[in-house]
Write an enzyme that holds these catalytic residues in place. Structure first.
Site, PDB file in Angstrom:
ATOM      1  N   ASP A 106      -3.273   0.600   2.014  1.00 46.88           N
ATOM      2  CA  ASP A 106      -2.354  -0.512   1.804  1.00 46.88           C
ATOM      3  C   ASP A 106      -1.128  -0.358   2.698  1.00 46.88           C
ATOM      4  O   ASP A 106      -1.239   0.133   3.814  1.00 46.88           O
ATOM      5  CB  ASP A 106      -1.965  -0.570   0.319  1.00 46.88           C
ATOM      6  CG  ASP A 106      -1.791  -1.982  -0.192  1.00 46.88           C
ATOM      7  OD1 ASP A 106      -0.768  -2.599   0.137  1.00 46.88           O
ATOM      8  OD2 ASP A 106      -2.679  -2.479  -0.909  1.00 46.88           O
ATOM      9  N   HIS A 137       3.864  -4.201  -1.125  1.00 46.27           N
ATOM     10  CA  HIS A 137       2.551  -4.470  -1.712  1.00 46.27           C
ATOM     11  C   HIS A 137       1.901  -3.212  -2.280  1.00 46.27           C
ATOM     12  O   HIS A 137       1.451  -3.182  -3.433  1.00 46.27           O
ATOM     13  CB  HIS A 137       1.656  -5.096  -0.643  1.00 46.27           C
ATOM     14  CG  HIS A 137       0.350  -5.623  -1.141  1.00 46.27           C
ATOM     15  ND1 HIS A 137      -0.778  -4.849  -1.205  1.00 46.27           N
ATOM     16  CD2 HIS A 137      -0.021  -6.844  -1.576  1.00 46.27           C
ATOM     17  CE1 HIS A 137      -1.793  -5.568  -1.669  1.00 46.27           C
ATOM     18  NE2 HIS A 137      -1.352  -6.791  -1.896  1.00 46.27           N
ATOM     19  N   SER A 329      -5.359  -9.062  -5.276  1.00 51.95           N
ATOM     20  CA  SER A 329      -4.984  -7.668  -5.043  1.00 51.95           C
ATOM     21  C   SER A 329      -4.710  -6.979  -6.370  1.00 51.95           C
ATOM     22  O   SER A 329      -5.171  -5.867  -6.637  1.00 51.95           O
ATOM     23  CB  SER A 329      -3.729  -7.582  -4.185  1.00 51.95           C
ATOM     24  OG  SER A 329      -3.974  -7.915  -2.863  1.00 51.95           O
TER      25      SER A 329
END
Length: 508
Positions: A106, A137, A329
């Site tokens: 990520d 994120h 996600s």
């Protein structure tokens, strides 16, 4: 430029990447400018907005991306019922993911209280070389997978609050990365699987590439991880409810592809369905996807303070250390955490058996559109491990694997980054069979022994104790988006810019 000024216009800025410049001119001067032998082409400036941020009712909006606006979910209250919805509360807390390692490919993971010292390694394949999450994120994913809720008195804990993490950072402050970097990250995970006992890999990267999984190099890479004994959990993507919208590598038949569930009224399960933004199959190869759903709307997890999305989405903040996120996600992170619980219950499970358990014990929904086998059920899945119900019925039997001999460019789809590959100070669009290091792309050995031969090997900076080790070996210039790629929430336009210039940066 002198001609523009002679015609009463004003030069605004150089656009050397396309060999031109922007300017304003009087309307009656356009003809004279167009007739000049000095001018190759005149193009009217177009309106550009962040993807998903436009108002569908705006008649002046000619945006045709049709991506859902996920920032609207920032205004919703936090979802406090998702744990009960997936049977996590019913499971009784017997399993916490202790001793199981989940790799997270990520944007990095920031240091947060809820993860303690359970991040065993922070690997950085970007020029940042420190493992920190500057985009916001990866930290959110990490908290949903393995956060223990310490900073909230246990209120906002993840699915496997005692699991270990390995963070492989492939994108910087703007979420920018290329398929070639993701593949390098996957190869690092495979090569270090035994060192950190990695059992699960969470991957939220996705492209709109339509190349068959049978030849695609990204599909080949996730399958290599699967073959190495790692359960690969991939987000379906947030490209909406149209058929054929599944993102790559979620199109791969081996991996567990996760869509987002909209739980609606928490008092009933009758209205549970796939979220409107959650991608649907079939894949370009005609395969049904996603495999399962997990909650994916207004989920609270750890906040990467000062990151890009933290700065531009203050309405998503919860208290001082948490953040609300929406997207597939988040759904994938929940399933990765659940997989850690299953591996704690039985260390000898294979990825094929775990996938069979997750799909076989999922709760079917009244509306099957985009729902796969249904909503994952932690209690039923753990019970299936205890009874060995799926030991003789693993998933993925009879599948044909990818050979990885297809085009890297086709794997990117329409998602490209820019990078200064030749070192001349001018960024170029990264296209064709060239990786983010500027080297020619060739299929490479995905085995553990093949990693030292990778051109990325000397650049993989592993920070075990945040000592900020220096960038080693060869260098690369880094990348920046010209399109969309991460599966999660979009971020709003930056106030104060004197012109709109970015073309749709989202976690799509």
């Amino acid at each position: 430029e002198r001609l523009v000024e002679a015609l009463g216009g004003q030069v605004l800025r150089e656009l050397s990447i396309i060999g031109g410049f922007s300017a304003t001119i009087p309307g009656d001067a356009a003809g004279a400018l167009a007739r000049s032998d000095l001018v190759a082409e005149i193009m009217a400036d177009g309106r550009v907005e962040m993807a998903g941020l436009h108002d569908d009712d705006d008649e002046d909006d000619d945006d045709d991306d049709d991506l859902p606006d996920l920032t609207e979910y920032d205004e919703l209250p936090p979802d406090v019922a998702w744990r009960n919805a997936i049977g996590l509360d019913a499971a009784g807390g017997r399993y916490t993911g202790a001793g199981v390692t989940v790799a997270l490919l990520d944007t990095g993971v920031s240091r947060v209280t809820d993860l303690g010292d359970r991040v065993l390694a922070r690997v950085d394949l970007t020029p940042d070389a420190d493992g920190y999450d500057r985009y916001g994120h990866g930290t959110h994913m990490a908290g949903l997978i393995a956060g223990d809720g310490t900073a909230s008195g246990g209120r906002w804990s993840g699915v496997a609050p005692a699991a270990n993490l390995v963070s492989v950072k492939v994108a910087g402050w703007d979420g920018a990365t290329d398929v070639s970097v993701v593949i390098a990250g996957l190869q690092w995970v495979v090569a270090n699987r035994d060192r950190y006992d990695i059992r699960v890999l969470n991957l939220a990267f996705g492209t709109d590439g339509t190349q068959s999984y049978l030849t695609d190099p990204l599909n080949d890479a996730v399958e290599a991880a699967w073959e190495a004994g790692i359960l690969v959990v991939v987000s379906a993507g947030n490209r909406g409810s149209e058929r054929g919208s599944i993102s790559k590598p979620g199109d791969d038949p081996y991996v567990v592809t996760v869509g987002a569930a909209d739980l609606g009224d928490a008092a009933t399960t009758a209205d549970d369905r796939a979220a409107e933004f959650s991608a649907r199959g079939p894949t370009p190869d005609g395969l049904a996807k996603p495999d399962v759903l997990a909650p994916g709307i207004s989920l609270v997890s750890n906040r990467a303070i000062g990151s890009t999305i933290d700065a531009y989405r203050p309405s998503a903040r919860v208290d001082d250390t948490y953040f609300k996120g929406t997207g597939t996600s988040q759904s994938a992170a929940i399933v990765s955490g659940l997989a850690a619980l299953l591996y704690e219950a039985d260390r000898d499970l294979s990825p094929d058996v775990v996938k069979a358990i997750l799909m076989g014990t999922a709760r079917p929904l009244a509306d099957p559109d985009g729902a796969g086998r249904g909503l994952v059920d932690a209690s039923s899945a753990l019970a299936a491990v205890a009874t060995e119900a799926y030991e003789d019925a693993p998933a993925n039997t009879g599948l044909v694997p990818s050979d990885g001999l297809g085009l890297l460019e086709a794997s990117r789809g329409s998602h490209h980054v820019v990078a200064d590959l030749d070192g001349d100070g001018q960024p170029e669009l990264l296209t064709g069979e060239v990786d983010a290091l500027g080297t020619s792309w060739t299929t490479s050995d995905r085995t553990i022994d093949g990693w030292p031969a990778s051109p990325w090997y000397p650049l993989a900076v592993a920070n075990l104790r945040w000592d900020n080790k220096s960038w080693r070996g060869a260098t690369w210039a880094g990348v920046a988006w010209d399109n969309k790629s991460w599966s999660g929430d979009s971020w709003s336009a930056v106030p104060g810019w004197d012109n709109k210039s970015w073309s749709a940066i989202t976690w799509n």
